[in-house]
Write a protein that holds these residues in place. Structure first.
Motif, PDB file in Angstrom:
ATOM      1  N   SER A 112     -24.518  22.034   5.842  1.00 37.80           N
ATOM      2  CA  SER A 112     -25.107  20.690   5.764  1.00 37.80           C
ATOM      3  C   SER A 112     -24.075  19.639   5.372  1.00 37.80           C
ATOM      4  N   ALA A 113     -23.200  19.987   4.438  1.00 35.90           N
ATOM      5  CA  ALA A 113     -22.160  19.038   4.016  1.00 35.90           C
ATOM      6  C   ALA A 113     -21.235  18.707   5.183  1.00 35.90           C
ATOM      7  N   ILE A 114     -20.814  19.715   5.909  1.00 42.56           N
ATOM      8  CA  ILE A 114     -19.941  19.490   7.061  1.00 42.56           C
ATOM      9  C   ILE A 114     -20.666  18.647   8.104  1.00 42.56           C
ATOM     10  N   TYR A 115     -21.924  18.953   8.326  1.00 42.57           N
ATOM     11  CA  TYR A 115     -22.726  18.190   9.280  1.00 42.57           C
ATOM     12  C   TYR A 115     -22.788  16.714   8.889  1.00 42.57           C
ATOM     13  N   ARG A 116     -23.007  16.446   7.608  1.00 42.10           N
ATOM     14  CA  ARG A 116     -23.077  15.055   7.146  1.00 42.10           C
ATOM     15  C   ARG A 116     -21.751  14.324   7.363  1.00 42.10           C
ATOM     16  N   PHE A 117     -20.640  14.992   7.126  1.00 42.20           N
ATOM     17  CA  PHE A 117     -19.339  14.368   7.377  1.00 42.20           C
ATOM     18  C   PHE A 117     -19.188  14.027   8.852  1.00 42.20           C
ATOM     19  N   ILE A 118     -19.542  14.966   9.706  1.00 41.80           N
ATOM     20  CA  ILE A 118     -19.412  14.760  11.154  1.00 41.80           C
ATOM     21  C   ILE A 118     -20.312  13.613  11.608  1.00 41.80           C
ATOM     22  N   GLU A 119     -21.556  13.603  11.126  1.00 41.53           N
ATOM     23  CA  GLU A 119     -22.495  12.533  11.499  1.00 41.53           C
ATOM     24  C   GLU A 119     -22.002  11.163  11.052  1.00 41.53           C
ATOM     25  N   ALA A 120     -21.269  11.122   9.944  1.00 42.52           N
ATOM     26  CA  ALA A 120     -20.735   9.852   9.437  1.00 42.52           C
ATOM     27  C   ALA A 120     -19.423   9.468  10.117  1.00 42.52           C
ATOM     28  N   GLY A 121     -18.968  10.298  11.059  1.00 41.19           N
ATOM     29  CA  GLY A 121     -17.726  10.020  11.762  1.00 41.19           C
ATOM     30  C   GLY A 121     -16.489  10.344  10.940  1.00 41.19           C
ATOM     31  N   LEU A 122     -16.659  11.188   9.937  1.00 43.06           N
ATOM     32  CA  LEU A 122     -15.550  11.564   9.062  1.00 43.06           C
ATOM     33  C   LEU A 122     -15.118  12.998   9.337  1.00 43.06           C
ATOM     34  N   GLU A 123     -13.918  13.327   8.901  1.00 40.29           N
ATOM     35  CA  GLU A 123     -13.436  14.695   9.019  1.00 40.29           C
ATOM     36  C   GLU A 123     -13.884  15.480   7.795  1.00 40.29           C
ATOM     37  N   ALA A 124     -14.308  16.708   8.016  1.00 37.57           N
ATOM     38  CA  ALA A 124     -14.740  17.577   6.920  1.00 37.57           C
ATOM     39  C   ALA A 124     -13.542  18.401   6.461  1.00 37.57           C
ATOM     40  N   ARG A 125     -12.826  17.879   5.495  1.00 39.43           N
ATOM     41  CA  ARG A 125     -11.660  18.581   4.942  1.00 39.43           C
ATOM     42  C   ARG A 125     -12.088  19.359   3.711  1.00 39.43           C
ATOM     43  N   LEU A 126     -11.317  20.367   3.385  1.00 42.87           N
ATOM     44  CA  LEU A 126     -11.631  21.246   2.264  1.00 42.87           C
ATOM     45  C   LEU A 126     -11.901  20.460   0.985  1.00 42.87           C
ATOM     46  N   SER A 127     -11.012  19.564   0.630  1.00 44.01           N
ATOM     47  CA  SER A 127     -11.174  18.822  -0.630  1.00 44.01           C
ATOM     48  C   SER A 127     -12.426  17.955  -0.612  1.00 44.01           C
ATOM     49  N   ASP A 128     -12.756  17.388   0.552  1.00 39.21           N
ATOM     50  CA  ASP A 128     -13.950  16.548   0.660  1.00 39.21           C
ATOM     51  C   ASP A 128     -15.231  17.378   0.550  1.00 39.21           C
ATOM     52  N   VAL A 129     -15.228  18.537   1.199  1.00 38.72           N
ATOM     53  CA  VAL A 129     -16.398  19.423   1.130  1.00 38.72           C
ATOM     54  C   VAL A 129     -16.594  19.896  -0.309  1.00 38.72           C
ATOM     55  N   ALA A 130     -15.507  20.281  -0.971  1.00 38.22           N
ATOM     56  CA  ALA A 130     -15.584  20.731  -2.364  1.00 38.22           C
ATOM     57  C   ALA A 130     -16.148  19.634  -3.261  1.00 38.22           C
ATOM     58  N   ARG A 131     -15.634  18.436  -3.100  1.00 37.93           N
ATOM     59  CA  ARG A 131     -16.099  17.316  -3.915  1.00 37.93           C
ATOM     60  C   ARG A 131     -17.582  17.023  -3.639  1.00 37.93           C
ATOM     61  N   GLU A 132     -17.959  17.031  -2.382  1.00 34.29           N
ATOM     62  CA  GLU A 132     -19.351  16.767  -1.994  1.00 34.29           C
ATOM     63  C   GLU A 132     -20.312  17.772  -2.635  1.00 34.29           C
ATOM     64  N   LEU A 133     -19.875  19.019  -2.717  1.00 34.40           N
ATOM     65  CA  LEU A 133     -20.740  20.081  -3.237  1.00 34.40           C
ATOM     66  C   LEU A 133     -20.560  20.330  -4.734  1.00 34.40           C
ATOM     67  N   GLY A 134     -19.578  19.662  -5.334  1.00 31.95           N
ATOM     68  CA  GLY A 134     -19.353  19.836  -6.760  1.00 31.95           C
ATOM     69  C   GLY A 134     -18.780  21.189  -7.135  1.00 31.95           C
ATOM     70  N   VAL A 135     -17.955  21.744  -6.248  1.00 32.70           N
ATOM     71  CA  VAL A 135     -17.287  23.018  -6.516  1.00 32.70           C
ATOM     72  C   VAL A 135     -15.783  22.799  -6.494  1.00 32.70           C
ATOM     73  N   THR A 136     -15.044  23.773  -6.974  1.00 31.54           N
ATOM     74  CA  THR A 136     -13.592  23.661  -6.956  1.00 31.54           C
ATOM     75  C   THR A 136     -13.073  23.941  -5.545  1.00 31.54           C
ATOM     76  N   PRO A 137     -11.915  23.380  -5.198  1.00 27.98           N
ATOM     77  CA  PRO A 137     -11.343  23.678  -3.878  1.00 27.98           C
ATOM     78  C   PRO A 137     -11.147  25.173  -3.616  1.00 27.98           C
ATOM     79  N   PRO A 138     -10.700  25.981  -4.601  1.00 25.24           N
ATOM     80  CA  PRO A 138     -10.589  27.416  -4.307  1.00 25.24           C
ATOM     81  C   PRO A 138     -11.929  28.079  -3.976  1.00 25.24           C
ATOM     82  N   THR A 139     -12.990  27.641  -4.644  1.00 21.40           N
ATOM     83  CA  THR A 139     -14.323  28.178  -4.346  1.00 21.40           C
ATOM     84  C   THR A 139     -14.752  27.777  -2.940  1.00 21.40           C
ATOM     85  N   ALA A 140     -14.542  26.512  -2.606  1.00 25.15           N
ATOM     86  CA  ALA A 140     -14.893  26.041  -1.262  1.00 25.15           C
ATOM     87  C   ALA A 140     -14.070  26.770  -0.206  1.00 25.15           C
TER      88      ALA A 140
END
Length: 84
Positions: free
Chosen positions: A8-36
């Motif tokens: 869902s997070a990746i989908y939201r980035f794509i729908e907003a015309g943004l790239e779903a990068r690891l750091s962005d997905v981690a931040r969006e979900l409130g997890v650490t980059p290694p966990t993501a």
């Protein structure tokens, strides 16, 4: 976090015309980059996402899964409302 949350997070980035990068997905979900990274790697192995450069994209399998889960959720809500 569940698989659906990442998809869902990746989908939201794509729908907003943004790239779903690891750091962005981690931040969006409130997890650490290694966990993501671990979860995204698992999703890639399972065929739900592909990584192109630093960007994650959804596969058809992920989109189908997301639509199925959304349908189940709506169905559960309707059933719950009808039974109350």
């Amino acid at each position: 976090m569940r698989r659906e949350d990442y998809v869902s997070a990746i989908y939201r980035f794509i729908e907003a015309g943004l790239e779903a990068r690891l750091s962005d997905v981690a931040r969006e979900l409130g997890v650490t980059p290694p966990t993501a990274a671990k979860t995204l790697s698992r999703l890639e192995d399972e065929g739900y996402v592909v990584k192109r450069g630093a960007t994650y994209l959804l596969t058809r399998k992920a989109v189908s899964y997301t639509h199925l889960r959304a349908h189940e959720t709506r169905h559960d809500l309707v059933c719950r409302l009808l039974l109350e």
